[in-house]
Motif scaffolding. Structure first.
Motif, PDB file in Angstrom:
ATOM      1  N   ARG A  63      58.017  -9.290   5.451  1.00  0.00           N
ATOM      2  CA  ARG A  63      57.428  -9.805   6.689  1.00  0.00           C
ATOM      3  C   ARG A  63      58.551 -10.285   7.601  1.00  0.00           C
ATOM      4  NH1 ARG A  63      54.016  -7.528   4.401  1.00  0.00           N
ATOM      5  NH2 ARG A  63      51.932  -8.230   3.824  1.00  0.00           N
ATOM      6  N   THR A  64      58.227 -10.467   8.876  1.00  0.00           N
ATOM      7  CA  THR A  64      59.190 -10.949   9.848  1.00  0.00           C
ATOM      8  C   THR A  64      58.874 -12.393  10.204  1.00  0.00           C
ATOM      9  OG1 THR A  64      59.448  -8.738  10.769  1.00  0.00           O
ATOM     10  CG2 THR A  64      60.166 -10.562  12.153  1.00  0.00           C
ATOM     11  N   CYS A  65      59.871 -13.251  10.173  1.00  0.00           N
ATOM     12  CA  CYS A  65      59.716 -14.653  10.545  1.00  0.00           C
ATOM     13  C   CYS A  65      59.490 -14.724  12.050  1.00  0.00           C
ATOM     14  CB  CYS A  65      60.970 -15.433  10.161  1.00  0.00           C
ATOM     15  SG  CYS A  65      61.001 -17.136  10.768  1.00  0.00           S
TER      16      CYS A  65
ATOM     17  N   ARG B 242      63.778 -10.374   8.961  1.00  0.00           N
ATOM     18  CA  ARG B 242      62.863  -9.888   7.930  1.00  0.00           C
ATOM     19  C   ARG B 242      63.245 -10.505   6.598  1.00  0.00           C
ATOM     20  NH1 ARG B 242      61.767  -3.638   8.598  1.00  0.00           N
ATOM     21  NH2 ARG B 242      60.284  -4.252   7.023  1.00  0.00           N
TER      22      ARG B 242
ATOM     23  N   LYS C 295      58.074 -11.502   1.528  1.00  0.00           N
ATOM     24  CA  LYS C 295      56.893 -12.316   1.822  1.00  0.00           C
ATOM     25  C   LYS C 295      56.898 -13.619   1.030  1.00  0.00           C
ATOM     26  CE  LYS C 295      51.869 -12.045   1.617  1.00  0.00           C
ATOM     27  NZ  LYS C 295      50.737 -11.203   1.239  1.00  0.00           N
TER      28      LYS C 295
ATOM     29  N   GLU D  88      59.267 -15.497   0.274  1.00  0.00           N
ATOM     30  CA  GLU D  88      60.228 -16.466   0.795  1.00  0.00           C
ATOM     31  C   GLU D  88      59.734 -17.159   2.062  1.00  0.00           C
ATOM     32  OE1 GLU D  88      63.908 -14.440   1.439  1.00  0.00           O
ATOM     33  OE2 GLU D  88      63.976 -13.657  -0.596  1.00  0.00           O
ATOM     34  N   LEU D  89      58.639 -16.681   2.625  1.00  0.00           N
ATOM     35  CA  LEU D  89      58.142 -17.190   3.899  1.00  0.00           C
ATOM     36  C   LEU D  89      56.867 -18.003   3.716  1.00  0.00           C
ATOM     37  CD1 LEU D  89      58.613 -13.914   5.967  1.00  0.00           C
ATOM     38  CD2 LEU D  89      60.126 -15.891   5.901  1.00  0.00           C
TER      39      LEU D  89
ATOM     40  N   ARG E  34      53.206 -18.729   5.101  1.00  0.00           N
ATOM     41  CA  ARG E  34      52.165 -18.146   5.947  1.00  0.00           C
ATOM     42  C   ARG E  34      51.475 -19.275   6.701  1.00  0.00           C
ATOM     43  NH1 ARG E  34      46.449 -16.557   5.526  1.00  0.00           N
ATOM     44  NH2 ARG E  34      46.170 -14.666   6.768  1.00  0.00           N
TER      45      ARG E  34
ATOM     46  N   HIS F  46      54.053 -15.377   9.615  1.00  0.00           N
ATOM     47  CA  HIS F  46      54.983 -15.848   8.593  1.00  0.00           C
ATOM     48  C   HIS F  46      56.196 -16.510   9.231  1.00  0.00           C
ATOM     49  CE1 HIS F  46      52.442 -13.084   6.382  1.00  0.00           C
ATOM     50  NE2 HIS F  46      52.759 -13.786   5.326  1.00  0.00           N
ATOM     51  N   LEU F  47      56.705 -17.507   8.523  1.00  0.00           N
ATOM     52  CA  LEU F  47      57.777 -18.349   9.035  1.00  0.00           C
ATOM     53  C   LEU F  47      58.647 -18.797   7.869  1.00  0.00           C
ATOM     54  CD1 LEU F  47      58.506 -20.138  11.661  1.00  0.00           C
ATOM     55  CD2 LEU F  47      57.107 -21.872  10.578  1.00  0.00           C
ATOM     56  N   HIS F  48      59.982 -18.771   8.058  1.00  0.00           N
ATOM     57  CA  HIS F  48      60.839 -19.380   7.035  1.00  0.00           C
ATOM     58  C   HIS F  48      60.465 -20.858   6.947  1.00  0.00           C
ATOM     59  CE1 HIS F  48      63.667 -15.912   7.666  1.00  0.00           C
ATOM     60  NE2 HIS F  48      63.694 -16.034   6.350  1.00  0.00           N
TER      61      HIS F  48
ATOM     62  N   CYS G   7      63.545 -22.715  12.005  1.00  0.00           N
ATOM     63  CA  CYS G   7      62.667 -21.604  12.363  1.00  0.00           C
ATOM     64  C   CYS G   7      61.373 -22.112  12.998  1.00  0.00           C
ATOM     65  CB  CYS G   7      62.359 -20.734  11.142  1.00  0.00           C
ATOM     66  SG  CYS G   7      63.765 -19.687  10.682  1.00  0.00           S
TER      67      CYS G   7
END
Length: 107
Positions: free
Chosen positions: A14-16, A22, A25, A27-28, A30, A57-59, A64
């Motif tokens: 996924r992209t933060c 990228r 998933k 590691e991020l 939701r 999705h977000l770090h 971020c």
């Protein structure tokens, strides 16, 4: 065209919405839309990734999160009108950060 020099992790990617990098998933964090105490739409963390509906999705870092707020990325990614509050996500990240700090003995 896919860049050949950056290996992608195994599994879903996924992209933060904050830094736009990228990552896997897992590691991020939701985030999704949910009601606040007054019934207004607000952005809420979904650490179990089990809430229904559109998510982004977000770090799980304050950097971020701040970038996402500044860029109004929550509104775009979640396809919302207006400017919903994302304070619950910030509170969640702050509580995780507090949990990572070593606790000092008081005796």
């Amino acid at each position: 065209m896919v860049r050949q020099d950056i290996p992608l992790p195994d599994g879903p990617v996924r992209t933060c919405i904050g830094c736009r990098r990228r990552a896997a998933k897992r590691e991020l964090l939701r985030v999704t839309v949910g009601p606040d105490r007054d019934g207004r739409q607000t952005v809420v963390p979904d650490p179990a990734s089990s809430a229904p509906g559109r998510g982004a999705h977000l770090h799980p870092t304050r950097e971020c999160y701040d970038l996402a707020v500044r860029r109004k990325a929550f509104t775009r990614a979640l396809r919302l009108t207006g400017g919903p509050s994302s304070a619950p996500v910030g509170d969640y990240l702050d509580s995780r950060h507090d949990d990572d700090r070593p606790h000092l003995a008081t005796d």
